[in-house]
Design a protein around this motif. Structure first.
Motif, mmCIF file in Angstrom:
data_model
loop_
_atom_site.group_PDB
_atom_site.id
_atom_site.type_symbol
_atom_site.label_atom_id
_atom_site.label_comp_id
_atom_site.label_asym_id
_atom_site.label_seq_id
_atom_site.Cartn_x
_atom_site.Cartn_y
_atom_site.Cartn_z
ATOM 1 N N MET A 55 0.852 -1.179 0.000
ATOM 2 C CA MET A 55 0.000 0.000 0.000
ATOM 3 C C MET A 55 0.890 1.232 0.000
ATOM 4 N N THR A 56 0.411 2.264 -0.662
ATOM 5 C CA THR A 56 1.159 3.510 -0.650
ATOM 6 C C THR A 56 0.905 4.234 0.675
ATOM 7 N N VAL A 57 1.747 5.184 0.983
ATOM 8 C CA VAL A 57 1.581 5.967 2.212
ATOM 9 C C VAL A 57 0.255 6.722 2.168
ATOM 10 N N GLU A 58 -0.131 7.175 1.004
ATOM 11 C CA GLU A 58 -1.395 7.899 0.860
ATOM 12 C C GLU A 58 -2.588 6.995 1.187
ATOM 13 N N GLU A 59 -2.551 5.741 0.756
ATOM 14 C CA GLU A 59 -3.631 4.808 1.075
ATOM 15 C C GLU A 59 -3.699 4.545 2.576
#
Length: 88
Positions: free
Chosen positions: A8-12
């Motif tokens: 997962m990305t940091v934004e997610e």
């Protein structure tokens, strides 16, 4: 299904954590319900009931927000989480 390489990305992650921080009606109801269950457990001297009240308790969201906000140096998330954790 998730694979080992899925990430997962940091934004997610930020969006997931941020969705748990808002002081909503549901948050307050779960807090009151957990308090009632814990009070019944204390009144009946039942450790199992007191521990069960922690399952209903929504305090993990703000704790996770404090931790994640500290890790990514987001003062807004940290302050909002701390406010919601300390307020009630």
């Amino acid at each position: 299904l998730f694979r080992t390489g899925d990430r997962m990305t940091v934004e997610e992650i930020y969006n997931i954590v941020d969705s748990q921080l808002h002081l909503t009606f549901d948050y307050l109801v779960y807090t009151v319900l957990a308090s009632v269950i814990a009070a019944v457990g204390l009144a009946t001297d039942s450790a199992v009931t007191v521990v069960a009240s922690m399952i209903v308790d929504p305090f993990m969201g703000p704790i996770l927000g404090i931790t994640f906000g500290t890790c990514i140096h987001d003062k807004t998330m940290f302050k909002k989480s701390l406010r919601n954790e300390v307020r009630y």
